[in-house]
Design a protein around this motif. Structure first.
Motif, PDB file in Angstrom:
ATOM      1  N   ASP A 153      32.304  37.817  46.680  1.00  8.00           N
ATOM      2  CA  ASP A 153      33.608  37.165  46.620  1.00  8.00           C
ATOM      3  C   ASP A 153      34.514  37.905  45.635  1.00  8.00           C
ATOM      4  N   VAL A 154      35.737  38.198  46.083  1.00 10.60           N
ATOM      5  CA  VAL A 154      36.755  38.801  45.212  1.00 10.60           C
ATOM      6  C   VAL A 154      38.089  38.104  45.496  1.00 10.60           C
ATOM      7  N   PRO A 155      39.028  38.173  44.564  1.00  5.64           N
ATOM      8  CA  PRO A 155      40.329  37.537  44.819  1.00  5.64           C
ATOM      9  C   PRO A 155      41.098  38.262  45.922  1.00  5.64           C
ATOM     10  N   ALA A 156      41.733  37.509  46.790  1.00  2.00           N
ATOM     11  CA  ALA A 156      42.640  38.137  47.748  1.00  2.00           C
ATOM     12  C   ALA A 156      43.780  38.824  47.007  1.00  2.00           C
ATOM     13  N   ASP A 157      44.254  38.189  45.926  1.00  2.00           N
ATOM     14  CA  ASP A 157      45.344  38.712  45.103  1.00  2.00           C
ATOM     15  C   ASP A 157      44.869  38.718  43.667  1.00  2.00           C
ATOM     16  N   TYR A 158      44.729  39.890  43.083  1.00  2.00           N
ATOM     17  CA  TYR A 158      44.220  39.981  41.720  1.00  2.00           C
ATOM     18  C   TYR A 158      45.188  39.423  40.686  1.00  2.00           C
ATOM     19  N   ASP A 198      46.220  36.528  41.008  1.00  2.00           N
ATOM     20  CA  ASP A 198      45.790  35.128  41.036  1.00  2.00           C
ATOM     21  C   ASP A 198      44.273  35.109  41.186  1.00  2.00           C
ATOM     22  N   PRO A 199      43.558  35.487  40.123  1.00  2.00           N
ATOM     23  CA  PRO A 199      42.106  35.729  40.259  1.00  2.00           C
ATOM     24  C   PRO A 199      41.297  34.508  40.652  1.00  2.00           C
ATOM     25  N   HIS A 200      41.820  33.317  40.442  1.00  2.00           N
ATOM     26  CA  HIS A 200      41.063  32.117  40.798  1.00  2.00           C
ATOM     27  C   HIS A 200      41.650  31.428  42.021  1.00  2.00           C
ATOM     28  N   GLY A 201      42.485  32.147  42.745  1.00  2.00           N
ATOM     29  CA  GLY A 201      43.040  31.619  43.976  1.00  2.00           C
ATOM     30  C   GLY A 201      42.156  31.940  45.164  1.00  2.00           C
ATOM     31  N   ARG A 202      42.765  32.186  46.279  1.00  5.40           N
ATOM     32  CA  ARG A 202      42.043  32.388  47.531  1.00  5.40           C
ATOM     33  C   ARG A 202      41.111  33.585  47.440  1.00  5.40           C
ATOM     34  N   LYS A 203      39.915  33.455  47.996  1.00  2.00           N
ATOM     35  CA  LYS A 203      38.911  34.509  47.920  1.00  2.00           C
ATOM     36  C   LYS A 203      38.693  35.146  49.299  1.00  2.00           C
ATOM     37  N   ILE A 204      38.302  36.410  49.253  1.00  2.00           N
ATOM     38  CA  ILE A 204      37.797  37.104  50.424  1.00  2.00           C
ATOM     39  C   ILE A 204      36.432  37.661  50.064  1.00  2.00           C
ATOM     40  N   LYS A 205      35.738  38.233  51.032  1.00  2.00           N
ATOM     41  CA  LYS A 205      34.391  38.746  50.785  1.00  2.00           C
ATOM     42  C   LYS A 205      34.324  40.236  51.126  1.00  2.00           C
ATOM     43  N   ILE A 206      33.646  40.977  50.267  1.00  2.00           N
ATOM     44  CA  ILE A 206      33.396  42.402  50.477  1.00  2.00           C
ATOM     45  C   ILE A 206      31.922  42.585  50.827  1.00  2.00           C
ATOM     46  N   LYS A 207      31.659  43.259  51.940  1.00  2.00           N
ATOM     47  CA  LYS A 207      30.265  43.546  52.291  1.00  2.00           C
ATOM     48  C   LYS A 207      29.802  44.777  51.527  1.00  2.00           C
ATOM     49  N   VAL A 208      28.649  44.652  50.871  1.00  2.01           N
ATOM     50  CA  VAL A 208      28.108  45.697  50.006  1.00  2.01           C
ATOM     51  C   VAL A 208      26.656  45.929  50.390  1.00  2.01           C
ATOM     52  N   ASN A 209      26.207  47.182  50.311  1.00  5.68           N
ATOM     53  CA  ASN A 209      24.769  47.415  50.418  1.00  5.68           C
ATOM     54  C   ASN A 209      24.306  48.344  49.305  1.00  5.68           C
ATOM     55  N   ALA A 255      29.997  42.806  39.000  1.00  8.35           N
ATOM     56  CA  ALA A 255      28.920  42.036  39.605  1.00  8.35           C
ATOM     57  C   ALA A 255      27.572  42.729  39.439  1.00  8.35           C
ATOM     58  N   LEU A 256      27.587  44.055  39.386  1.00  7.29           N
ATOM     59  CA  LEU A 256      26.347  44.800  39.139  1.00  7.29           C
ATOM     60  C   LEU A 256      25.911  44.697  37.682  1.00  7.29           C
ATOM     61  N   GLY A 257      26.840  44.323  36.801  1.00  7.77           N
ATOM     62  CA  GLY A 257      26.511  44.138  35.396  1.00  7.77           C
ATOM     63  C   GLY A 257      26.354  45.431  34.629  1.00  7.77           C
ATOM     64  N   VAL A 258      27.139  46.460  34.993  1.00 15.17           N
ATOM     65  CA  VAL A 258      27.027  47.751  34.320  1.00 15.17           C
ATOM     66  C   VAL A 258      28.369  48.126  33.697  1.00 15.17           C
ATOM     67  N   PRO A 259      28.349  48.878  32.593  1.00 16.78           N
ATOM     68  CA  PRO A 259      29.604  49.270  31.944  1.00 16.78           C
ATOM     69  C   PRO A 259      30.308  50.429  32.640  1.00 16.78           C
ATOM     70  N   GLY A 290      37.526  36.736  38.605  1.00 15.53           N
ATOM     71  CA  GLY A 290      37.291  35.842  39.731  1.00 15.53           C
ATOM     72  C   GLY A 290      36.269  36.331  40.723  1.00 15.53           C
ATOM     73  N   GLN A 291      35.600  37.443  40.439  1.00 17.11           N
ATOM     74  CA  GLN A 291      34.609  37.928  41.390  1.00 17.11           C
ATOM     75  C   GLN A 291      33.372  37.052  41.363  1.00 17.11           C
ATOM     76  N   GLY A 292      32.661  37.058  42.480  1.00 20.17           N
ATOM     77  CA  GLY A 292      31.449  36.267  42.567  1.00 20.17           C
ATOM     78  C   GLY A 292      30.227  37.052  42.118  1.00 20.17           C
ATOM     79  N   LYS A 293      29.079  36.635  42.622  1.00 15.88           N
ATOM     80  CA  LYS A 293      27.820  37.273  42.274  1.00 15.88           C
ATOM     81  C   LYS A 293      27.251  37.994  43.491  1.00 15.88           C
ATOM     82  N   LEU A 294      26.491  39.031  43.217  1.00 13.05           N
ATOM     83  CA  LEU A 294      25.794  39.755  44.274  1.00 13.05           C
ATOM     84  C   LEU A 294      24.394  39.170  44.423  1.00 13.05           C
ATOM     85  N   VAL A 295      24.118  38.599  45.568  1.00 15.34           N
ATOM     86  CA  VAL A 295      22.789  38.062  45.876  1.00 15.34           C
ATOM     87  C   VAL A 295      22.204  38.951  46.969  1.00 15.34           C
TER      88      VAL A 295
END
Length: 541
Positions: A58-63, A65-76, A199-203, A35-40
């Motif tokens: 975007d990540v799930p508030a509750d993993y 329920d991965p497609h339920g309510r979302k929250i956001k993580i700030k990343v740099n 989201a970074l697309g790495v193994p 349920g995670q989103g994409k990094l733009v």
């Protein structure tokens, strides 16, 4: 209190929401779609580091329920600049807390390394869920730390005030954030790290964590061992100890560090005039605290007053970073020899004054209170903590009241304790630990080394920094650099692979207030930046 009791009755139901994972869960059971989103990515508009990029994930508030309510993580991200065939992938960074921001780390830590190593990694910082620039930023009581707060010492008759204050805080948190608080554990944050990886697309990812970040890293490694390439843990939380018992270890180690400060100050009597033995310096400390009980000092520019609780908060940070000792000794000297409160106001504003809200305190409680079955009986706490205070009076009651909300916290998802760490499937992990660390005592490093087969433990004998890398110690920093460069590990035999010497004690200096501070309650400087030598990272209370 009635509100808290009502909330507690729902704790069992909330625990079933899945905030704490089973220790048996393998990473092979984790679906690719969580349920995670994409990094733009876009520019962070950081003038000091123009290459720094920012994004919200975007990540799930509750993993569960991965497609339920979302929250956001700030990343740099500070991208790798080496040729593609020399790049080594992303390294995620966490300074501790729980809940401290990691956004300052990519520019700072990469800047501590030789360019031929730093350029090969994508340096990734992030704000843990519910904190700082992540969305939402959880606030339970914006004024919880405003001064003047009740005296920490139980002998002063403030226990009822503190119990009411702690119970109210737990109730306020649950009233507004019941949908998220059960999902702010170390496990949830580790899952966010894997969402970042996806989201970074790495193994695989690399990881550096200090303080609580070592618990976060080892938890990630337990859940997702096949996704770890390299891992460094600095100033280590023991993998099995309860948070309540960990605090008791901290109390004892902080007493040792305060004793060391008093001895250091006594040797500099010609500078500070507080006495020529440690006992005299401790008496000076007690005398200032007693005086503040009668006449609190002005805390400007922070609001309120500096009473005994604020005074203790100003001093306990010396156990994390002994570069604070000259300023701490100056506070005592100025107050007792010149009746000058300016150095106290400056130190308080640098080290202990509250921010605009309760900062990362909700995240701290959400992780620590939820991950263990804390004692719920005040009579138990009172008797047990009195035993600790008998030998470690400097910090025991300060630390007790900081953690008192756990007596009332309505979410205890894993009575058996934190996730069991076995290290199964992990590559060799590099561990750093100082023997005199007050926040994450030495026993934790030894226990983590035992828990992680193939790990290598580097010990700074006599060292006391909390998070011991990046203080200019070549023995430590070169070991870290070699591991990041090509995976090289120290080859010493026995449980300790390498031993490093401590840094020298600071020079005794009286830190005179700037001349612009003409009044005894004049405006003090702004708090320290994360890169200031006196700053403290990963404040695990």
């Amino acid at each position: 209190m009635r509100k808290v009791i009502a909330l507690l009755s729902a704790a069992a139901a909330v625990a079933a929401l899945g905030g704490v994972a089973s220790a048996a869960e393998p990473d092979t059971a984790t679906l690719e779609d969580t349920g995670q989103g994409k990094l733009v990515w876009s520019s962070c508009n950081d003038t000091a580091t123009p290459a720094l990029q920012c994004a919200m994930l975007d990540v799930p508030a509750d993993y569960a329920d991965p497609h339920g309510r979302k929250i956001k993580i700030k990343v740099n991200r500070l991208p790798a600049t080496a040729a593609k065939d020399q790049q080594q992938g992303p390294i995620l960074l966490n300074p501790g807390g729980p809940g401290d921001s990691g956004l300052w780390m990519p520019a700072y830590i990469s800047g501590q390394l030789p360019k031929d190593v730093a350029s090969t990694y994508d340096w990734i910082g992030f704000d843990p869920r519910g904190t700082n620039g992540s969305d939402p930023h959880v606030v339970c009581d914006a004024h919880y730390f405003d001064g003047e707060r009740p005296d920490y010492q139980v002998s002063r008759g403030t226990s009822k005030e503190w119990l009411k204050k702690a119970a109210g805080y737990a109730a306020d948190c649950a009233a507004d954030w019941s949908w998220l608080l059960p999902h702010m554990t170390t496990v949830d944050n580790a899952r966010d790290m894997d969402s970042i990886r996806r989201a970074l697309g790495v193994p695989k990812i690399n990881f550096y964590g200090g303080s609580w970040g070592t618990s976060l890293g080892s938890t990630y490694g337990q859940l997702f061992p096949r996704h770890v390439r390299r891992m460094v843990l600095d100033s280590i939380v023991g993998p099995t100890i309860s948070w309540y018992d960990h605090n008791i270890l901290q109390d004892k180690e902080h007493q040792r560090r305060f004793d060391a400060f008093a001895a250091w100050t006594a040797k500099a009597d010609a500078v500070y005039h507080l006495g020529t033995d440690a006992a005299a310096v401790k008496q000076a400390y007690d005398k200032v605290e007693d005086a503040l009980r009668t006449t609190p000092a002005d805390a400007a520019p922070a609001p309120g007053k500096i009473g005994p609780a604020e005074f203790e908060d100003t001093f306990y940070g010396g156990g994390y970073n002994f570069l604070r000792w000259p300023r701490m000794a100056t506070v005592l000297s100025a107050y007792l020899t010149q009746h000058d409160t300016r150095p106290l106001a400056i130190a308080y504003n640098k080290y202990a004054a509250p921010g605009a809200d309760d900062g990362t305190f909700p995240a701290y409680n959400a992780a620590q209170c939820t991950e263990n079955a804390w004692p719920r009986d005040w009579e138990f706490w009172k008797k047990d903590q009195a035993k600790v205070n008998a030998t470690a009076p400097f910090y025991t009651y300060n630390n007790m009241w900081y953690n008192a909300a756990c007596m009332f916290w309505p979410y205890q998802g894993n009575p058996a304790g934190r996730l069991k760490i076995t290290g199964k499937g992990l590559p060799p992990v590099l561990l750093f630990q100082a023997t005199e660390d007050a926040a994450t005592p030495y026993e934790g490093g030894l226990a983590m080394h035992d828990a992680l087969p193939g790990s290598k433990l580097v010990v700074q004998t006599g060292g006391s920094f909390h998070e011991i890398l990046f203080h200019g110690n070549a023995c430590l920093d070169d070991t870290f650099t070699a591991y990041l460069r090509d995976g090289s590990l120290p080859q010493g035999n026995g449980s300790i692979a390498r031993t490093c010497a401590p840094e020298a004690d600071p020079t005794a200096t009286y830190i005179t207030p700037p001349p612009t501070l003409t009044s005894k309650a004049a405006t003090a400087p702004t708090p320290l930046s994360p890169t200031d030598p006196e700053a403290v990272h990963g404040v695990l209370r």
